[in-house]
Design an enzyme around this catalytic site. Structure first.
Site, short mmCIF file in Angstrom:
data_model
loop_
_atom_site.label_atom_id
_atom_site.label_comp_id
_atom_site.label_asym_id
_atom_site.label_seq_id
_atom_site.Cartn_x
_atom_site.Cartn_y
_atom_site.Cartn_z
N ASP A 438 53.48 6.21 -28.67
CA ASP A 438 53.48 7.41 -29.42
C ASP A 438 54.59 7.57 -30.35
O ASP A 438 54.53 8.34 -31.60
CB ASP A 438 53.52 8.53 -28.20
CG ASP A 438 52.42 8.55 -27.24
OD1 ASP A 438 51.29 7.93 -27.95
OD2 ASP A 438 52.60 9.17 -26.22
N VAL A 439 55.72 7.23 -29.88
CA VAL A 439 56.94 7.22 -30.73
C VAL A 439 56.92 6.33 -32.02
O VAL A 439 57.78 6.77 -32.87
CB VAL A 439 58.19 6.89 -29.88
CG1 VAL A 439 58.35 7.77 -28.69
CG2 VAL A 439 58.33 5.59 -29.66
#
Ligand code: NAP
Length: 511
Positions: A438-439
């Protein structure tokens, strides 16, 4: 007078107890300073724990504390449950643990407020009550507040009720503590996957329901402070706050949970501080304010890192939905994925001038931090410049990556915070993404409908090439597909992070 009696009188003197409290505060603050960096964090934690032990002893020295059997039983149960749980918990399950411990704190505060209310004969009204001499409240005296109940002449105990501010702080502590207890339980349930991670919401009515619950809890609190004699009203207030705690946290998606945990932590701190005012216990005030203040600062930092607004969190209306279930995984994307081998990845890294490692949750699951450190050493021995880009919410708790990398003796100056790391990607040859998803997801910038839209990311695709180590095409915590994996400059090395990194290091050593 016997020596034992003299010693007891000395130990129970208010001035001695206050000296112990001041020592405890100094240790709390020193401990907090230690927590500012990974190398001093363990020492800081121990320092603060010693401070807390001193504060507990000082409180028990007070001559009003008499129910030793119950106190010993409580301590024994706490140790029996807390110590094994804390020792056995996996690093990746730490957020759930924090949520649970935090909730217990909030629940304790709410219960203490309730007990105090009962001690006052079911009303907080000034001058109307017969006060229980065992109650711990302060009382107004000729020169202002003169001290705890046990230090006052008995006649005072039976003629004066608590000052209004004590009632206000007690009611505040009961409401906020109850919200914190129930909200933390929901957060625990979501993180432990007992409850679905997706938002559970009442739809358009959600905010109105939250508002009604808040107004009802406050109205009951005001009535109690004004002197209402009702046990039922107090319980009703606790129930409204409990429902509010559930109603605020249930609609929040899994991806936004870090901000919530930190916010509930701040709530518990503030409610504990309020109880400290009501009980005239300076240790509780100081410890509660430290937790409240640091929790609030952390909430703000996390909210900024995830591009969420704190008022929206409190109103139960996050920008993103944080969907987890029904997430798209492999096969739904039209693009092509290029996979690579450890040998090819080793060649690519060996001939790079600059490599940035992007660790994420998968590195924590695989416990790959030591292997990553070994890989870094191999690369540095070849003259490759290596640094680590740390996203503030990488992993499952604040500082997760910093703690793991510090454990593997990665020099702290190699860790770059997101704002420092992003400008460096354009001059990076290889971004090595290890179990992060996600990051690094460009959807946070490019797809307004994405649950993580607006969250700042590590812009790894600005580098010349990207290698991603993960086991499959499965999504990360937010449950969404990652466009990065389909970019022409990205290659995927499928496998467990520890095994894959060790294989790359082994290949490198043979080049
Ligand atoms: P992530 O988006 O959850 O992705 C982690 C990836 O690691 C997964 O896609 C998984 O893919 C891979 N993985 C899992 N086990 C692995 C293994 N043994 N070896 C290799 N790869 C493995 O993680 P992230 O990029 O660190 O992002 C963190 C997310 O967690 C954010 O959405 C954040 O909001 C959320 N969160 C953060 C906190 C916090 O305080 N930091 C707290 C709670 C939630 P495979 O299954 O394909 O291997």
């Amino acid at each position: 007078m016997s020596a034992v009696l003299s010693a007891t009188i000395f130990l129970q003197r208010e001035s001695f107890i206050y000296v112990l409290y001041i020592i405890a505060f100094a240790l709390f603050i020193q401990g907090l300073r230690g927590l500012a960096g990974p190398t001093s964090a363990v020492r800081g934690n121990r320092t603060a724990a010693v401070g807390m032990a001193i504060a507990v002893v000082a409180t028990l020295l007070n001559r009003e504390e008499g129910n030793w059997g119950l106190i010993a039983l409580g301590i024994a149960i706490g140790i029996a449950v807390g110590v094994p749980a804390a020792r056995q918990v996996k690093m990746t399950a730490m957020p759930q643990m924090v949520a649970l411990f935090n909730g217990v704190g909030g629940g304790a505060v709410a219960l203490i407020s309730w007990v105090e209310f009962r001690n006052y004969g079911n009303s907080y009204a000034q001058g109307k009550l017969v006060v229980n001499p065992h109650s711990l409240h302060v009382f107004p005296g000729p020169g202002g507040i003169v001290g705890r109940a046990g230090l006052l002449p008995a006649v005072a105990l039976h003629s004066i009720g608590p000052p209004t501010y004590v009632a206000i702080f007690s009611v505040f502590a009961a409401i906020v503590g109850s919200i914190s207890f129930w909200g933390s339980n929901i957060a625990f349930g979501k993180l432990q996957e007992i409850l679905p991670g997706r938002p559970i919401t009442l739809g358009a009515a959600q905010q109105a329901v939250n508002l009604v619950l808040l107004v009802l809890a406050l109205a009951a609190g005001v009535d109690l402070v004004a002197g209402a004699h009702s046990q039922l009203l107090f319980i009703g207030m606790l129930v409204c706050a409990a429902l509010l705690g559930n109603a605020v946290v249930l609609p929040i998606g899994g991806a936004d949970m870090p901000v919530v945990i930190s916010m509930l932590n701040a709530f518990t701190g503030l409610s504990a501080a309020a109880t400290g005012v009501a009980l005239n216990n300076p240790a509780l005030i100081v410890a509660g304010m430290i937790v409240g203040a640091s929790g609030s600062i952390l909430t703000n930092l996390m909210a900024v890192a995830m591009n969420r607004s704190i008022p929206a969190i409190v109103a139960g209306g996050f920008g993103g939905t944080g969907a987890v279930e029904g997430a798209s995984g492999a096969g739904e994307h039209a693009g092509t994925v290029r996979s690579t081998t450890a040998a090819d990845a080793a060649i690519q890294l060996a001939y790079a001038n600059r490599v940035v490692i992007v660790p994420g949750y998968g590195m924590a699951v695989a416990q790959a931090q030591h292997a990553v450190r070994e890989l870094t050493k191999e690369l540095e021995a070849r003259g490759v410049e290596v640094s680590y880009a740390i996203h503030p919410v990488a992993g499952r708790m604040p500082g997760h990556m910093n703690v793991l990398l510090a454990e593997a003796d990665v020099p702290y100056d190699q860790l770059k915070e997101m704002d420092d790391a992003n400008p460096e990607f354009p001059r990076t040859d290889v971004a090595l993404v290890i179990g992060a998803n996600d990051v690094t997801n460009p959807a946070a910038k490019n797809t307004p409908s994405s649950p993580i839209y607006g969250m700042p990311i590590l812009e790894v695709s600005d580098s010349a090439s990207v290698i991603v180590i993960k086991r499959s095409m499965n999504p990360g915590f937010a449950g969404i597909e990652n466009e990065l994996y389909y970019e022409p400059k990205t290659t995927m090395l499928f496998g467990d992070a520890k095994t894959a990194v060790s294989e790359i290091a082994a290949e490198l050593s043979q080049l």
